[in-house]
Design a protein around this motif. Sequence first.
Motif, PDB file in Angstrom:
ATOM      1  N   LEU A  89       0.822  -1.207   0.000  1.00  0.00           N
ATOM      2  CA  LEU A  89       0.000   0.000   0.000  1.00  0.00           C
ATOM      3  C   LEU A  89       0.858   1.261   0.000  1.00  0.00           C
ATOM      4  O   LEU A  89       0.571   2.223  -0.728  1.00  0.00           O
ATOM      5  CB  LEU A  89      -0.934   0.003   1.210  1.00  0.00           C
ATOM      6  CG  LEU A  89      -1.889   1.194   1.291  1.00  0.00           C
ATOM      7  CD1 LEU A  89      -2.792   1.267   0.075  1.00  0.00           C
ATOM      8  CD2 LEU A  89      -2.722   1.129   2.575  1.00  0.00           C
ATOM      9  N   ALA A  90       1.921   1.270   0.783  1.00  0.00           N
ATOM     10  CA  ALA A  90       2.790   2.445   0.826  1.00  0.00           C
ATOM     11  C   ALA A  90       3.478   2.677  -0.512  1.00  0.00           C
ATOM     12  O   ALA A  90       3.623   3.823  -0.961  1.00  0.00           O
ATOM     13  CB  ALA A  90       3.826   2.299   1.937  1.00  0.00           C
ATOM     14  N   ALA A  91       3.908   1.605  -1.181  1.00  0.00           N
ATOM     15  CA  ALA A  91       4.523   1.753  -2.503  1.00  0.00           C
ATOM     16  C   ALA A  91       3.529   2.354  -3.484  1.00  0.00           C
ATOM     17  O   ALA A  91       3.890   3.192  -4.326  1.00  0.00           O
ATOM     18  CB  ALA A  91       5.024   0.403  -3.010  1.00  0.00           C
ATOM     19  N   ALA A  92       2.257   1.943  -3.382  1.00  0.00           N
ATOM     20  CA  ALA A  92       1.231   2.519  -4.250  1.00  0.00           C
ATOM     21  C   ALA A  92       1.072   4.013  -3.984  1.00  0.00           C
ATOM     22  O   ALA A  92       0.886   4.806  -4.915  1.00  0.00           O
ATOM     23  CB  ALA A  92      -0.096   1.794  -4.047  1.00  0.00           C
ATOM     24  N   CYS A  93       1.163   4.407  -2.727  1.00  0.00           N
ATOM     25  CA  CYS A  93       1.102   5.834  -2.400  1.00  0.00           C
ATOM     26  C   CYS A  93       2.297   6.582  -2.977  1.00  0.00           C
ATOM     27  O   CYS A  93       2.198   7.762  -3.326  1.00  0.00           O
ATOM     28  CB  CYS A  93       1.061   6.029  -0.885  1.00  0.00           C
ATOM     29  SG  CYS A  93      -0.471   5.483  -0.106  1.00  0.00           S
ATOM     30  N   ALA A  94       3.441   5.886  -3.079  1.00  0.00           N
ATOM     31  CA  ALA A  94       4.650   6.488  -3.639  1.00  0.00           C
ATOM     32  C   ALA A  94       4.659   6.449  -5.165  1.00  0.00           C
ATOM     33  O   ALA A  94       5.581   6.959  -5.789  1.00  0.00           O
ATOM     34  CB  ALA A  94       5.884   5.783  -3.099  1.00  0.00           C
ATOM     35  N   GLY A  95       3.624   5.821  -5.763  1.00  0.00           N
ATOM     36  CA  GLY A  95       3.498   5.852  -7.215  1.00  0.00           C
ATOM     37  C   GLY A  95       3.777   4.553  -7.934  1.00  0.00           C
ATOM     38  O   GLY A  95       3.746   4.517  -9.161  1.00  0.00           O
ATOM     39  N   THR A  96       4.046   3.463  -7.184  1.00  0.00           N
ATOM     40  CA  THR A  96       4.402   2.192  -7.813  1.00  0.00           C
ATOM     41  C   THR A  96       3.583   1.048  -7.232  1.00  0.00           C
ATOM     42  O   THR A  96       3.521   0.891  -6.015  1.00  0.00           O
ATOM     43  CB  THR A  96       5.899   1.882  -7.595  1.00  0.00           C
ATOM     44  OG1 THR A  96       6.689   2.903  -8.198  1.00  0.00           O
ATOM     45  CG2 THR A  96       6.268   0.541  -8.209  1.00  0.00           C
ATOM     46  N   VAL A  97       2.975   0.256  -8.093  1.00  0.00           N
ATOM     47  CA  VAL A  97       2.318  -0.975  -7.648  1.00  0.00           C
ATOM     48  C   VAL A  97       3.295  -2.120  -7.885  1.00  0.00           C
ATOM     49  O   VAL A  97       3.714  -2.371  -9.015  1.00  0.00           O
ATOM     50  CB  VAL A  97       1.009  -1.236  -8.412  1.00  0.00           C
ATOM     51  CG1 VAL A  97       0.423  -2.586  -7.990  1.00  0.00           C
ATOM     52  CG2 VAL A  97       0.004  -0.130  -8.129  1.00  0.00           C
ATOM     53  N   LEU A  98       3.688  -2.770  -6.803  1.00  0.00           N
ATOM     54  CA  LEU A  98       4.607  -3.901  -6.882  1.00  0.00           C
ATOM     55  C   LEU A  98       3.821  -5.198  -7.031  1.00  0.00           C
ATOM     56  O   LEU A  98       2.785  -5.377  -6.398  1.00  0.00           O
ATOM     57  CB  LEU A  98       5.472  -3.977  -5.623  1.00  0.00           C
ATOM     58  CG  LEU A  98       6.399  -2.787  -5.348  1.00  0.00           C
ATOM     59  CD1 LEU A  98       7.068  -2.957  -3.983  1.00  0.00           C
ATOM     60  CD2 LEU A  98       7.443  -2.640  -6.443  1.00  0.00           C
ATOM     61  N   ASP A  99       4.329  -6.089  -7.858  1.00  0.00           N
ATOM     62  CA  ASP A  99       3.736  -7.418  -8.034  1.00  0.00           C
ATOM     63  C   ASP A  99       4.861  -8.423  -7.804  1.00  0.00           C
ATOM     64  O   ASP A  99       5.637  -8.735  -8.699  1.00  0.00           O
ATOM     65  CB  ASP A  99       3.154  -7.549  -9.433  1.00  0.00           C
ATOM     66  CG  ASP A  99       2.390  -8.854  -9.622  1.00  0.00           C
ATOM     67  OD1 ASP A  99       2.227  -9.583  -8.631  1.00  0.00           O
ATOM     68  OD2 ASP A  99       1.985  -9.150 -10.759  1.00  0.00           O
ATOM     69  N   VAL A 100       4.953  -8.899  -6.565  1.00  0.00           N
ATOM     70  CA  VAL A 100       6.089  -9.723  -6.148  1.00  0.00           C
ATOM     71  C   VAL A 100       5.672 -11.180  -6.048  1.00  0.00           C
ATOM     72  O   VAL A 100       4.823 -11.544  -5.221  1.00  0.00           O
ATOM     73  CB  VAL A 100       6.640  -9.252  -4.786  1.00  0.00           C
ATOM     74  CG1 VAL A 100       7.874 -10.063  -4.408  1.00  0.00           C
ATOM     75  CG2 VAL A 100       6.966  -7.764  -4.824  1.00  0.00           C
ATOM     76  N   PRO A 101       6.238 -12.063  -6.857  1.00  0.00           N
ATOM     77  CA  PRO A 101       5.935 -13.493  -6.716  1.00  0.00           C
ATOM     78  C   PRO A 101       6.333 -13.985  -5.331  1.00  0.00           C
ATOM     79  O   PRO A 101       7.290 -13.492  -4.720  1.00  0.00           O
ATOM     80  CB  PRO A 101       6.806 -14.141  -7.799  1.00  0.00           C
ATOM     81  CG  PRO A 101       7.082 -13.054  -8.773  1.00  0.00           C
ATOM     82  CD  PRO A 101       7.171 -11.794  -7.964  1.00  0.00           C
ATOM     83  N   ALA A 102       5.592 -14.959  -4.835  1.00  0.00           N
ATOM     84  CA  ALA A 102       5.870 -15.480  -3.499  1.00  0.00           C
ATOM     85  C   ALA A 102       7.292 -16.018  -3.377  1.00  0.00           C
ATOM     86  O   ALA A 102       7.901 -15.959  -2.307  1.00  0.00           O
ATOM     87  CB  ALA A 102       4.860 -16.569  -3.151  1.00  0.00           C
ATOM     88  N   ALA A 103       7.854 -16.526  -4.466  1.00  0.00           N
ATOM     89  CA  ALA A 103       9.217 -17.063  -4.430  1.00  0.00           C
ATOM     90  C   ALA A 103      10.262 -15.967  -4.324  1.00  0.00           C
ATOM     91  O   ALA A 103      11.413 -16.241  -3.950  1.00  0.00           O
ATOM     92  CB  ALA A 103       9.468 -17.915  -5.675  1.00  0.00           C
TER      93      ALA A 103
END
Length: 263
Positions: A89-103
């Motif tokens: 959520l904080a990264a989204a506020c900073a302008g980036t949506v992260l999509d991190v695989p569980a691995a």
Amino acid sequence: MTTATEGSSGLPDRRVFDALAGLGGYFELVPLDSAASGGLHSFAELYGTPELLDARIAWVAHRYGPVEPRVSASVAHLGFAARLVSPALAAACAGTVLDVPAASLLWREGSERVTSWLAGPYGAAAVPDGADGAAELLRQSLVERHLRPLGAAVRSRVRVSERLLWGNAAAAVGGAVQMISLKRPEWADRAAAIATALVERAPLAGLGHLVRPDADRPHRFFVRRSCCLYYRAPEGGKCGDCALLDSGTRARRWRSAMADPAV
């Protein structure tokens, strides 16, 4: 969503990671060379290795016990959910949506607060205009990729309500908004808008809502419609967002938090 690795042109601006670290607590997410990841486990292992999850639930039971298995399972789940939700959520506020695989997301057990690192490929995309677009991306990358398998893994080991675990996930979203609004008030409106759009979507819909006690201040708080069961631990109590709190106690806690953002 663009796939990125450390040092590639697709990597989110380093300032995003610095901003996460500045929020402290569950927010920090550190890019880590895989060669330096000894002693860490991936979230993929957490979701797929029963013994690893059992060990964490047992650690929580030892820390807060003696407690019912569903209590330690819920508290362990809430800790992982907060660790997943807060940086996203904080990264989204900073302008980036992260999509991190569980691995690619690593963690280390054996401490009060789970810490985590990035090691491996992950996706990154600019936040779309409007809270709904950001919330939909987070629903895919956070809720479906992580929170759903996390809840399923916990329920496969301990008999605990699915609704309670989704309530924990919603509470993690609300808790992240609270900390962002206290420590980065310039992000408060954005965080609240994205979070509200997210918790209005299934499977989080109906499990809680954000409150702004003072319209002249940016601070937000969350009220959930269920309980994580922490109060059933010998040294436990009712969390600030708990449905079991009376309105007067809740309001006093909000005033205290707004008076001292460092709390």
